[in-house]
Design a protein around this motif. Sequence first.
Motif, short mmCIF file in Angstrom:
data_model
loop_
_atom_site.label_atom_id
_atom_site.label_comp_id
_atom_site.label_asym_id
_atom_site.label_seq_id
_atom_site.Cartn_x
_atom_site.Cartn_y
_atom_site.Cartn_z
N THR A 138 0.82 -1.20 0.00
CA THR A 138 0.00 0.00 0.00
C THR A 138 0.86 1.26 0.00
OG1 THR A 138 -1.79 -1.12 1.18
CG2 THR A 138 -1.75 1.28 1.29
N LEU A 139 0.52 2.21 -0.88
CA LEU A 139 1.17 3.52 -0.89
C LEU A 139 0.34 4.53 -0.12
CD1 LEU A 139 3.44 5.38 -2.01
CD2 LEU A 139 1.88 5.89 -3.91
N LEU A 140 -0.96 4.59 -0.42
CA LEU A 140 -1.86 5.52 0.25
C LEU A 140 -3.09 4.78 0.74
CD1 LEU A 140 -2.86 9.11 -0.67
CD2 LEU A 140 -4.68 7.41 -0.44
N GLU A 141 -3.52 5.12 1.95
CA GLU A 141 -4.74 4.54 2.51
C GLU A 141 -5.57 5.65 3.13
OE1 GLU A 141 -5.99 0.73 5.24
OE2 GLU A 141 -4.28 1.95 5.89
N ALA A 142 -6.79 5.79 2.66
CA ALA A 142 -7.72 6.78 3.20
C ALA A 142 -8.89 6.04 3.84
CB ALA A 142 -8.22 7.70 2.09
N LYS A 143 -9.28 6.52 5.01
CA LYS A 143 -10.38 5.87 5.74
C LYS A 143 -11.40 6.91 6.18
CE LYS A 143 -9.01 1.47 6.21
NZ LYS A 143 -9.83 0.32 5.76
N GLY A 144 -12.65 6.67 5.82
CA GLY A 144 -13.75 7.47 6.34
C GLY A 144 -13.72 8.94 5.98
N LEU A 145 -13.23 9.29 4.78
CA LEU A 145 -13.13 10.70 4.40
C LEU A 145 -14.52 11.29 4.17
CD1 LEU A 145 -10.10 10.74 1.94
CD2 LEU A 145 -10.14 11.25 4.39
N THR A 146 -14.73 12.46 4.77
CA THR A 146 -16.02 13.14 4.65
C THR A 146 -15.80 14.62 4.40
OG1 THR A 146 -17.09 11.58 6.17
CG2 THR A 146 -18.18 13.69 5.85
N ARG A 147 -16.56 15.17 3.46
CA ARG A 147 -16.56 16.61 3.23
C ARG A 147 -17.93 17.02 2.73
NH1 ARG A 147 -13.33 21.38 4.04
NH2 ARG A 147 -14.73 22.96 3.19
N HIS A 148 -18.61 17.87 3.51
CA HIS A 148 -19.93 18.36 3.14
C HIS A 148 -19.86 19.84 2.79
CE1 HIS A 148 -21.83 15.00 5.85
NE2 HIS A 148 -21.15 14.53 4.82
N PHE A 149 -20.66 20.28 1.84
CA PHE A 149 -20.79 21.69 1.50
C PHE A 149 -22.25 22.06 1.69
CE2 PHE A 149 -17.20 20.11 -1.02
CZ PHE A 149 -16.21 21.04 -0.66
N GLY A 150 -22.55 22.68 2.83
CA GLY A 150 -23.94 22.93 3.17
C GLY A 150 -24.64 21.59 3.36
N GLY A 151 -25.72 21.39 2.63
CA GLY A 151 -26.44 20.12 2.74
C GLY A 151 -25.99 19.07 1.75
N ILE A 152 -24.94 19.39 0.96
CA ILE A 152 -24.46 18.45 -0.06
C ILE A 152 -23.33 17.61 0.51
CG2 ILE A 152 -23.41 18.24 -2.34
CD1 ILE A 152 -24.70 20.91 -3.07
N ARG A 153 -23.49 16.31 0.48
CA ARG A 153 -22.45 15.40 0.95
C ARG A 153 -21.56 15.02 -0.22
NH1 ARG A 153 -25.69 11.31 5.11
NH2 ARG A 153 -26.45 12.97 6.52
N ALA A 154 -20.61 15.89 -0.52
CA ALA A 154 -19.75 15.69 -1.69
C ALA A 154 -18.91 14.43 -1.54
CB ALA A 154 -18.86 16.90 -1.90
N VAL A 155 -18.36 14.23 -0.34
CA VAL A 155 -17.62 13.01 -0.01
C VAL A 155 -18.17 12.52 1.33
CG1 VAL A 155 -15.36 12.03 0.59
CG2 VAL A 155 -15.54 13.71 -1.26
N ASP A 156 -18.64 11.29 1.34
CA ASP A 156 -19.44 10.83 2.48
C ASP A 156 -18.94 9.48 3.00
OD1 ASP A 156 -21.47 10.79 4.36
OD2 ASP A 156 -23.02 10.14 2.96
#
Length: 236
Positions: free
Chosen positions: A2-20
Amino acid sequence: MTLLEAKGLTRHFGGIRAVDGVDLTLRRGEIHALIGPNGAGKTTLVSILSGRIAPQSGVIRFEGEDITALPAHRRVTRGVAYTFQITSIYPRLSVFDNVALALRDSRDLARDVPLALARTGLEGFADETAGELSYGHQRLLELTMGLALRPKLLILDEPTQGLANEDIAGFKALVRSLVPETTVLLIEHNMEVVMDLADRITVLNFGRSLATGTPAEIRANPEVQAAYLGGDHAEA
């Protein structure tokens, strides 16, 4: 490995769950494609991975180290390079000077810039003004600037957008030449390019990871077919 591991990434913009709550694992030396309908969260996700946007939750590990809080320029020094969906060059500067800016820490620009240009076939354009290049050559210049950093991970955001068909073949050959020294994360709307290049594919839908697998596994996945491949979507 493994080079990169991402876990549980979240980013919301107002009510929009762009990354959930997205998980993503990138293996060393692979070409990994990220696809999904427009608005699925692809560009937001790679902006988080590159440090341009901070996640609201989740963890990113690169070579085993937690880089979640590192800004973009610090991730570049760790080996993460990101080329943008919209060409981001310095149009008034020469091709040589654009690459020299990317290589500003180099001790020998007279050697390193021509080497970088030769890798993408732009050695004959060194003295040209970047903004006067064709669109395809501008995209190649941006890619050259990313490769000049000798990244361990190169993130390409819709690199074939606007390219002529004859340029796409050259692009695919170039990407193949990068591995295994460089891991490539590819966001791409051209499904022929994706299926031809990718070792593995992750499909996003409504900000969530729908599936990850080989091109054959993704083609055969009924959920992916229903959400994306089986519809009339023209872009990833």
